[in-house]
Design a protein around this motif. Structure first.
Motif, mmCIF file in Angstrom:
data_model
loop_
_atom_site.group_PDB
_atom_site.id
_atom_site.type_symbol
_atom_site.label_atom_id
_atom_site.label_comp_id
_atom_site.label_asym_id
_atom_site.label_seq_id
_atom_site.Cartn_x
_atom_site.Cartn_y
_atom_site.Cartn_z
ATOM 1 N N SER A 206 0.841 -1.204 0.000
ATOM 2 C CA SER A 206 0.000 0.000 0.000
ATOM 3 C C SER A 206 0.874 1.251 0.000
ATOM 4 C CB SER A 206 -0.961 -0.004 1.180
ATOM 5 O OG SER A 206 -0.243 -0.058 2.363
ATOM 6 N N VAL A 305 -15.067 2.021 -4.848
ATOM 7 C CA VAL A 305 -14.766 1.158 -3.700
ATOM 8 C C VAL A 305 -16.082 0.616 -3.138
ATOM 9 C CG1 VAL A 305 -13.693 1.039 -1.434
ATOM 10 C CG2 VAL A 305 -12.714 2.506 -3.193
ATOM 11 N N PRO A 322 -14.390 6.812 0.158
ATOM 12 C CA PRO A 322 -13.044 6.253 0.260
ATOM 13 C C PRO A 322 -12.015 7.376 0.358
ATOM 14 C CG PRO A 322 -14.131 5.583 -1.799
ATOM 15 C CD PRO A 322 -15.016 6.574 -1.137
ATOM 16 N N HIS A 325 -5.907 5.985 0.483
ATOM 17 C CA HIS A 325 -5.495 4.571 0.528
ATOM 18 C C HIS A 325 -6.576 3.669 -0.057
ATOM 19 C CE1 HIS A 325 -2.666 6.171 3.419
ATOM 20 N NE2 HIS A 325 -1.992 5.048 3.339
ATOM 21 N N GLU A 326 -7.823 3.942 0.340
ATOM 22 C CA GLU A 326 -8.930 3.089 -0.099
ATOM 23 C C GLU A 326 -9.083 3.167 -1.612
ATOM 24 O OE1 GLU A 326 -9.119 5.284 2.370
ATOM 25 O OE2 GLU A 326 -9.512 4.077 4.150
ATOM 26 N N ARG A 331 -10.572 -1.007 -1.310
ATOM 27 C CA ARG A 331 -11.265 -1.579 -0.151
ATOM 28 C C ARG A 331 -11.575 -0.465 0.851
ATOM 29 N NH1 ARG A 331 -7.855 -6.079 2.412
ATOM 30 N NH2 ARG A 331 -9.730 -6.248 3.657
ATOM 31 N N PRO A 332 -12.702 -0.552 1.553
ATOM 32 C CA PRO A 332 -13.056 0.533 2.476
ATOM 33 C C PRO A 332 -12.255 0.468 3.782
ATOM 34 C CG PRO A 332 -14.715 -1.182 2.563
ATOM 35 C CD PRO A 332 -13.724 -1.612 1.512
ATOM 36 N N MET A 334 -9.137 1.380 4.914
ATOM 37 C CA MET A 334 -7.822 0.745 4.902
ATOM 38 C C MET A 334 -6.707 1.687 5.353
ATOM 39 S SD MET A 334 -8.478 -2.247 4.072
ATOM 40 C CE MET A 334 -6.852 -2.945 3.876
ATOM 41 N N GLY A 338 -9.137 3.960 8.935
ATOM 42 C CA GLY A 338 -9.474 2.540 9.088
ATOM 43 C C GLY A 338 -8.843 1.969 10.347
ATOM 44 N N ASN A 359 -19.355 2.843 2.401
ATOM 45 C CA ASN A 359 -19.349 4.299 2.416
ATOM 46 C C ASN A 359 -20.592 4.831 1.714
ATOM 47 O OD1 ASN A 359 -16.817 5.250 3.644
ATOM 48 N ND2 ASN A 359 -15.892 3.961 2.057
#
Ligand code: SF4
Length: 473
Positions: A206, A305, A322, A325-326, A331-332, A334, A338, A359
């Motif tokens: 990431s 996302v 999001p 990062h998301e 992905r939510p 993250m 997160g 979201n």
């Protein structure tokens, strides 16, 4: 003329051995039909050894030996026939056969060049993924799909580069294994090693994606040059590969829009008044989240996302949109927010895997700030995106919903609500479900004073505890 069918194991070493015997028996290339058997086990051994002498009586120039060993890696139905034809001509005194001006020689040079290039591609586009501290050997794994049989040529490069760190490189045809001391090859590559190399995720991925996206310079992006240097077939195996189309598209549309706006604004003439609605093309409504064009947010985001979690989850958490990062990972929850949410989930005695997290708005809304993408709170996008939230609610049918922040609350209720404080700490009835309202984790991150931040975190945890107790009742 009687044709001989010559069978061998398909390796360069195997071909060289047979070719030596055929040359000694003076068998012409036109009399041979080459047939290879399936490679099994460590059959790459010997390919790196340079065949300078075919037999004590037959001498082969070093340059030809190198060309042959390279061209032998080129995948082509006629590869062994061409190699033998050139070799046969050269040992009989026709040196032109190995020159680029000759028909056979030119093909041989072209193949050798393609193999060198494919070797470079493997060096440049291979991405090792770390398997974690306690996963044992190999410590790093990589997956690559070369167009030619270059694994044995390319793999030694990584022995020097990685020192005594163990690794494996899996390809659809074979696998290279380095234990820190010895390099071994196996063909075919066992299915479990293929799966390991393909599915392994890297902890630093990431971070790398965020770095790659933030350093991508749209002003200098030239898709033609880029795909020339990095062919598209490698994108799918690169962690940053899925980002590239969106980054290129953003660079292209951004540049085009700027250029068009400039040209149009410079044109002289009368203004033709049109209503925006009249000129809108009639198109069918797109039906999947990936292709959603209900609002303009998709244009600047990497991807939509979707929500994540079991479809029978009883607790449903709705955030705002999001973040950076998301958006990159798809992905939510993250990123840093997160992590705040994960802590609250844990403190509340819940498990993230059992919850459905989503979201209110599915694409990342942002504005450039230096080299960063700065979050912008969604407004007009909430209503069109409610379509997807309602679809998720219909699919999951949760008993309790937790709205994280004002955007989530507005999306769920369909209208702007007053201050969040009015709803905090209550479990209201909403469309036959219990609705709890609390802070969004990213709000908690932004609270400057430590004491207030701790209060906000405690309120988030308390809301989740309340949700858990409702479910237990
Ligand atoms: Fe569609 Fe929602 Fe994305 Fe807008 S934000 S394009 S409505 S998915």
């Amino acid at each position: 003329m009687i044709m001989r069918t010559v069978s061998f194991d398909g390796s360069f070493a195997g071909w060289r051995c047979i070719a030596r015997q055929l040359l000694e028996q003076d068998v012409a290339p036109s009399e041979i039909s080459w047939q290879t058997e399936h490679l099994v086990g460590d059959l790459f051994a010997g390919t790196s050894e340079q065949p300078e002498t075919v037999s004590s009586a037959i001498r082969v120039p070093k340059q030809l030996a190198e060309l042959l060993s390279l061209a032998a890696c080129y995948r082509h139905a006629q590869r062994w026939a061409l190699l033998y034809r050139v070799l046969w001509r050269v040992v009989r005194g026709d040196q032109a056969a190995m020159l680029a001006g000759d028909e056979d020689g030119s093909e041989l040079h072209r193949w050798a060049k393609a193999v060198r290039r494919e070797t470079h591609h493997l060096h440049a586009f291979l991405r090792f993924k770390h398997r974690g501290e306690h996963s044992g050997n190999p410590q790093y794994v990589a997956w690559h799909e070369p167009a030619h049989d270059v694994l044995a040529l390319a793999a030694p490069h990584f022995c020097n580069r990685m020192g005594n760190t163990s690794w494996l490189i899996a390809t659809p045809e074979a696998v290279a294994l380095w234990d820190g001391k010895t390099l071994a090859f196996k063909a075919p590559c066992p299915v479990e090693l293929q799966a390991l190399a393909k599915q392994q995720r890297d902890d630093g991925e990431s971070l790398w994606l965020a770095y790659y996206a933030s350093t991508f310079n749209p002003a200098r992006a030239n898709p033609k040059v880029m795909t020339g240097h990095m062919p598209k077939r490698f994108w799918k195996d690169l962690p940053e590969g899925p980002l590239i189309p969106a980054l290129l598209s953003e660079a292209r549309t951004g540049t085009q829009r700027t250029a068009q706006a400039k040209t149009v604004s410079e044109q002289a003439g009368k203004t033709v008044p049109v209503s925006a609605e009249e000129v809108l093309p009639v198109r069918e409504q797109l039906s999947t989240l990936d292709t959603c064009r209900r609002c303009p947010l998709w244009q600047k985001a990497t991807q939509a996302v979707p929500g994540e979690g079991p479809l029978n989850a009883r607790l449903f958490l709705v955030g705002e949109q999001p973040g950076d990062h998301e958006d990159l990972l798809g992905r939510p929850f993250m990123g840093p927010a997160g992590q705040v949410l994960d802590q609250a989930i844990q403190d509340a005695g819940l498990q993230r895997e059992a919850l459905y997290l989503t979201n209110a708005v599915k694409h990342f809304k942002w504005t450039p700030q230096g080299r960063r993408r700065k979050h912008v709170t969604p407004t007009t996008e909430i209503a069109p995106c409610r379509h997807w939230l309602e679809q998720e609610l219909d699919n999951v049918k949760p008993d309790v919903i937790v709205a994280l922040g004002a955007t989530a609350l507005e999306s769920l209720t369909g209208k702007k609500q007053g201050s969040l404080a009015m709803y905090m700490g209550q479990a209201t009835q909403w469309k036959g479900r219990r609705l709890i309202v609390t802070y969004h984790p990213s709000y908690i991150l932004r609270v400057p004073e430590e004491a207030k931040r701790e209060q906000a975190q405690a309120a988030l945890t308390a809301a989740l505890v309340q949700a858990r107790q409702l479910l237990e009742q």
